[in-house]
Design an enzyme around this catalytic site. Structure first.
Site, mmCIF file in Angstrom:
data_model
loop_
_atom_site.group_PDB
_atom_site.id
_atom_site.type_symbol
_atom_site.label_atom_id
_atom_site.label_comp_id
_atom_site.label_asym_id
_atom_site.label_seq_id
_atom_site.Cartn_x
_atom_site.Cartn_y
_atom_site.Cartn_z
ATOM 1 N N ARG A 16 17.495 -34.947 2.329
ATOM 2 C CA ARG A 16 17.404 -35.263 0.898
ATOM 3 C C ARG A 16 18.441 -36.334 0.505
ATOM 4 N NH1 ARG A 16 20.590 -35.806 -3.382
ATOM 5 N NH2 ARG A 16 21.810 -34.000 -2.708
ATOM 6 N N ASP A 17 19.709 -35.982 0.469
ATOM 7 C CA ASP A 17 20.739 -36.956 0.068
ATOM 8 C C ASP A 17 20.738 -38.119 1.060
ATOM 9 O OD1 ASP A 17 23.062 -38.190 -0.990
ATOM 10 O OD2 ASP A 17 24.011 -36.273 -1.407
ATOM 11 N N HIS A 206 30.962 -30.709 -1.583
ATOM 12 C CA HIS A 206 30.021 -31.793 -1.209
ATOM 13 C C HIS A 206 30.810 -33.104 -1.282
ATOM 14 C CE1 HIS A 206 25.770 -33.596 -1.820
ATOM 15 N NE2 HIS A 206 26.559 -34.614 -2.151
ATOM 16 N N HIS A 208 31.174 -37.122 -0.358
ATOM 17 C CA HIS A 208 30.716 -38.395 0.182
ATOM 18 C C HIS A 208 31.921 -39.044 0.859
ATOM 19 C CE1 HIS A 208 26.517 -38.664 -1.180
ATOM 20 N NE2 HIS A 208 26.916 -37.694 -1.989
ATOM 21 N N CYS A 239 23.838 -41.671 -3.649
ATOM 22 C CA CYS A 239 22.963 -41.558 -4.815
ATOM 23 C C CYS A 239 22.614 -42.956 -5.297
ATOM 24 C CB CYS A 239 23.674 -40.768 -5.911
ATOM 25 S SG CYS A 239 22.730 -40.697 -7.420
ATOM 26 N N ASN A 248 27.176 -38.977 2.894
ATOM 27 C CA ASN A 248 27.973 -37.754 2.942
ATOM 28 C C ASN A 248 28.785 -37.747 4.227
ATOM 29 O OD1 ASN A 248 25.202 -37.009 1.567
ATOM 30 N ND2 ASN A 248 26.728 -35.613 0.766
#
Ligand code: HMG
Ligand code: MG
Length: 300
Positions: A16-17, A206, A208, A239, A248
């Protein structure tokens, strides 16, 4: 001496990310192969896709097929930005949803076209209803440390948003350094407070890795009692509405760091690198994480 746990849970966010910001169009088939090889490596919790607008994020346009065709192993989470996304996700049988709100109002407007206040007003009744239906809810708190538009975020504002979500009974909070600007002292300070204030919610960090402080931030969060981390295989991600943000922190580098400190994750590092090798030829950005580089040398 350091205070370290025996076990850590990795929540893989690569599908996803990792892929939402990718320039190349990655096929549904390749995404599924990537997801399944991550499951084979021992990943138990994963963000597999998002039900966002395909006009805003074309890479996630195949979310319904991804949910329908992926093996139901462990917890498969899908991101949902609004009620329409939630409806679409439930229609295809998703049972674990991630909602996301920015502490920064400007970021929230750029990301989902709503103020932070409006997001919270809209989400409250929806989450209450979803909890009654037994849906797992993960609330992602974006720009918890810094915002690309507003700069440094007031820690009290991040804590207030986390407390509000927790009071609605969400299962998990994923607290994000969206643009990879936090340092280990900031990580330790925020996560110590959150762990103490909200002991009854799964607390996940989370990070990055824009400034390569991801591993150090994880080590600091471990000291604060955090045992759950979102990471992305191959270090992919970012994002599209957070300028300057890169991927990430890489799952393979985090798993390696944890295993060498005798912290178990249940993940097979070699198999994980094989999963990275599946997605590597399909992404525009070169994958150059420490453990994947070693894997590639050993397999050339
Ligand atoms: P909008 O344009 O304000 O939407 O976008 P709207 O409600 O005005 O509707 C406009 C059209 O979009 C309508 O269709 C809706 O039906 C449709 P039309 O009538 O014109 O044909 N629509 C949708 N279609 C599919 N799925 C939906 C949906 N909603 C409306 N869910 C919207 C608002 C939220 C949809 C948009 O802003 C959006 O999709 N944003 C997503 C942005 C995104 O994916 N960002 C990345 C994920 S967050 C992240 O990466 C951060 C995180 O990793 C943590 C961290 O690191 O910080 C989680
Ligand atoms: Mg993110």
């Amino acid at each position: 001496m350091f205070s370290l746990p025996n076990n850590v849970t990795i929540i893989e966010v690569g599908p996803r990310d990792g892929l939402q910001n990718e320039k190349n169009q990655v096929s549904t088939e390749t995404k599924l192969e990537f997801i399944h090889s991550l499951q084979d490596a021992g990943i138990q919790e994963m963000e597999i896709t998002s039900f966002v607008s395909p006009k805003w994020v074309p890479q996630m346009a195949d979310s319904s097929q991804i949910v329908q065709l992926s093996s139901k192993k462990g917890r498969q989470i899908v991101l949902t930005p609004n009620e329409k996304g939630i409806e679409r996700a439930l229609e295809v049988g998703a049972d674990s949803l991630a909602v996301f709100v920015g502490v920064s109002n400007t970021f929230n407007l750029k990301n989902i076209n709503k103020s932070t206040e409006q997001s919270m007003q809209d989400l409250k009744p929806v989450i209450t209803k979803l909890k009654e239906q037994g849906i797992f809810i993960r609330a992602c708190i974006s720009t918890a440390f810094y915002c690309p538009y507003e700069g440094k975020i007031n820690e009290a504002d991040t804590i207030a948003l986390c407390k509000e979500f927790a009071s609605w009974g969400v299962d998990e909070l994923s607290v994000a350094d969206t643009i990879g600007m936090a340092n280990p002292v900031e990580s330790y300070q925020l996560f110590s407070k959150l762990a103490e204030l909200l002991p009854n919610v799964l607390m996940t960090a989370h990070f990055h890795d824009t400034r390569k402080m991801g591993l150090a931030n994880i080590f600091a969060a471990l000291q604060a009692g955090i045992t759950r981390f979102d990471t992305s295989a191959g270090g992919l991600g970012g994002c599209p509405f957070a300028p300057g943000a890169t991927g990430n922190v890489a799952t393979e580098d985090v798993v390696n760091m944890l295993h060498t400190m005798n912290i178990e994750t249940g993940i097979d590092l070699n198999q994980l690198c094989k999963a990275v090798s599946i997605i590597d030829p399909h992404v525009s950005r070169p994958i150059d994480t420490g453990m994947y580089r070693l894997f590639a040398i050993n397999h050339s």
